[in-house]
Design an enzyme around this catalytic site. Structure first.
Site, PDB file in Angstrom:
ATOM      1  N   TYR A 259      -1.033  -2.087   0.248  1.00 20.49           N
ATOM      2  CA  TYR A 259      -0.741  -0.961  -0.652  1.00 20.49           C
ATOM      3  C   TYR A 259      -1.261   0.336  -0.052  1.00 20.49           C
ATOM      4  CZ  TYR A 259      -5.688  -1.266  -2.056  1.00 20.49           C
ATOM      5  OH  TYR A 259      -7.070  -1.286  -2.053  1.00 20.49           O
ATOM      6  N   CYS A 260      -0.714   1.445  -0.561  1.00 15.29           N
ATOM      7  CA  CYS A 260      -1.156   2.794  -0.185  1.00 15.29           C
ATOM      8  C   CYS A 260      -0.886   3.707  -1.370  1.00 15.29           C
ATOM      9  CB  CYS A 260      -0.465   3.272   1.092  1.00 15.29           C
ATOM     10  SG  CYS A 260       1.338   3.307   0.992  1.00 15.29           S
ATOM     11  N   THR A 261      -1.040   4.988  -1.195  1.00 17.64           N
ATOM     12  CA  THR A 261      -0.943   5.921  -2.328  1.00 17.64           C
ATOM     13  C   THR A 261       0.434   5.909  -2.978  1.00 17.64           C
ATOM     14  OG1 THR A 261      -2.548   7.363  -1.245  1.00 17.64           O
ATOM     15  CG2 THR A 261      -1.275   8.313  -3.056  1.00 17.64           C
ATOM     16  N   VAL A 289       0.009   2.995  -5.346  1.00 15.87           N
ATOM     17  CA  VAL A 289      -0.980   3.042  -6.420  1.00 15.87           C
ATOM     18  C   VAL A 289      -0.515   3.983  -7.528  1.00 15.87           C
ATOM     19  CG1 VAL A 289      -3.381   3.553  -6.991  1.00 15.87           C
ATOM     20  CG2 VAL A 289      -2.831   2.573  -4.757  1.00 15.87           C
TER      21      VAL A 289
END
Length: 463
Positions: A259-261, A289
């Site tokens: 996952y990332c922003t 996220v």
């Protein structure tokens, strides 16, 4: 599953060093349950580098001043798509002109890889933006595009102005582009699917999932998914190196989660892991996220798997997902998830700073030179700007760019004024992505500088 990834409960244990000198370790505290891959200091070898291409063009006039700055909504979208190099300049001009008409501000990056937009739009113009995306942008990127990915928190404008830049890559990975295939797209799960898979993975498979945080260290410092491996890296290149080490001995048919922003870094990393390393399935949460936080907010019967704050690359510097606080103020050491930059212009150090220290030290990093420069200027003048330009005091001035006065300041406890001398350079090479701990030491250390100088700490009433 890799022996070095075996966890007890939700706290990952220290593991052996791996070939690239990246070790998967843990912050073993009762609050912070995110295992962290620790990378030794290699800052001396880093060079200042920009992959942006400067295009000398007339900047179309934006109509941002005609919109109420309190009505702006922050959002993002991206698409990996094969553009021809010679069409990027015209596309750039089109976006600058058309988005300027909507009063949109933010950063848009164009590349032969595709486009990545992080913007803020007046609420009154959102329908126009959506129609524009459908009629003008989607046809240029193959006919489909992700939904506009809105943030979970909004305030004033989160960007100062609109910039559209042409880059070599949307996300610099340090690899030969011929070594991977971006068309080998990883699995994009909805937030609900992501939550269900992670929540039930151990019960279904008898082991914990391999869950990789593809963000930088300062992002995972304030928030993370439970049980994630959080590499201690400063760049996406470092994340790719860490990812490859983490997955080195993992069976190719095992699912990998990352996952990332907002999703763009994982889309690229997942494609690299599938096409270059041969993994069958890499999962990411669609919209990152940000979208998960927006979804979990509506799920009153579910507990968030993401804990803390989602760091954002705009004036907000983050949006809360849960109330938990995992970071520490770099000045005093109190619990803190609030980032800001030092208000001394030549320093500009990114740091965690609690509201009390921000007020006490005038939003500086608390080093004597930074504090004294800002304090002396503010003490000698209350009017920082005149019609003919900034007010100078012994060569020191306040800096305020056009549009900045209406930007989001919800992350600051007080009015933040950037002060410094034109052209003055800090003794620390901040282009090397210096960390606050390298400049200030452990929390509390910078306060000892005041004691050594026989100086009393300022009171909060100095602001």
């Amino acid at each position: 599953m890799l022996s070095r990834l075996v966890s007890i409960g939700r706290i990952a244990q220290r593991v052996p060093r791996v070939p690239l000198n990246i070790a998967i370790t843990a912050r073993v505290t009762k609050e912070h349950l995110c295992s962290r891959a620790v990378k030794p200091s290699v800052y001396a070898s880093l060079k200042s580098f920009s992959s942006s291409t400067f295009v000398s063009r007339h900047q179309p006039e934006s109509k941002v001043s005609g919109f109420d700055p309190s009505t702006y909504k922050t959002l993002a979208f991206y698409k990996f798509y094969d553009f021809e190099q010679d069409e990027l300049a015209a596309f750039r001009e089109q976006l600058l002109t058309d988005f300027g008409e909507f009063g949109i501000v933010g950063r848009i990056y164009l590349s032969t890889e595709g486009l990545n937009a992080q913007i803020a739009c007046p609420e009154s113009q959102l329908d126009h933006l959506k129609a524009y995306v459908d009629s003008k942008i989607k046809p240029r990127v193959g006919g489909d595009l992700m939904d506009l990915n809105f943030g979970t928190e909004h305030g004033m404008r989160s960007f100062r102005a609109l910039h559209v830049r042409i880059r070599k890559q949307l996300v610099a990975d340090g690899l030969n582009p011929d070594s991977y295939d971006l068309k080998n797209v990883p699995s994009h799960l909805t937030p609900a699917e992501w939550h269900e898979k992670l929540e039930n993975y151990e019960a279904k498979h008898g082991k914990k999932p391999i869950l990789i945080d593809m963000r930088n260290h300062y992002e995972s410092e304030v928030g993370f998914f439970d049980g994630a491996i959080c590499p201690d890296v400063d760049t996406f290149r470092g994340s790719i190196e860490a990812m490859n080490e983490i997955c080195e001995n993992v069976p190719k048919d095992q699912e990998i989660f990352m996952y990332c922003t907002g999703g763009i870094r994982c889309t690229k990393a997942g494609a690299i892991l599938q096409s270059a390393s041969g993994f069958d399935t890499v999962h990411l949460v669609e919209g990152g996220v940000t979208s998960y936080g927006r979804w979990i907010e509506t799920q009153k019967d579910k507990e968030s798997l993401f804990r803390g704050k989602n760091f954002t690359f705009d004036a907000r510097l983050g949006e809360k997902i849960t109330d938990e606080v995992f970071g520490k103020c770099n000045i005093c050491g109190s619990p803190c998830n609030r980032y800001q930059n030092c208000s001394h212009a030549s320093c500009n150090l990114l740091m965690l700073c609690c509201p009390s220290c921000a007020s006490q030290f005038l939003n500086t990093c608390a080093r004597l030179k930074c504090y004294d420069t800002v304090h002396d200027y503010l003490d000698k003048t209350t009017n920082h700007f005149r019609p003919d330009g900034p007010v100078l005091v012994d060569g020191v001035r306040a800096f305020l760019k056009q549009g900045e006065e209406n930007m989001d300041k919800t992350h600051t406890s007080s009015e933040r004024i950037v002060v410094g001398k034109q052209g003055e350079v800090c003794e620390h090479e901040h282009h090397r992505r210096m960390r606050a701990i390298e400049i200030l030491g452990e929390p509390g250390e910078v306060l000892k500088e005041w004691a050594r100088a026989n100086r009393e700490l300022p009171s909060n009433s100095t602001l």
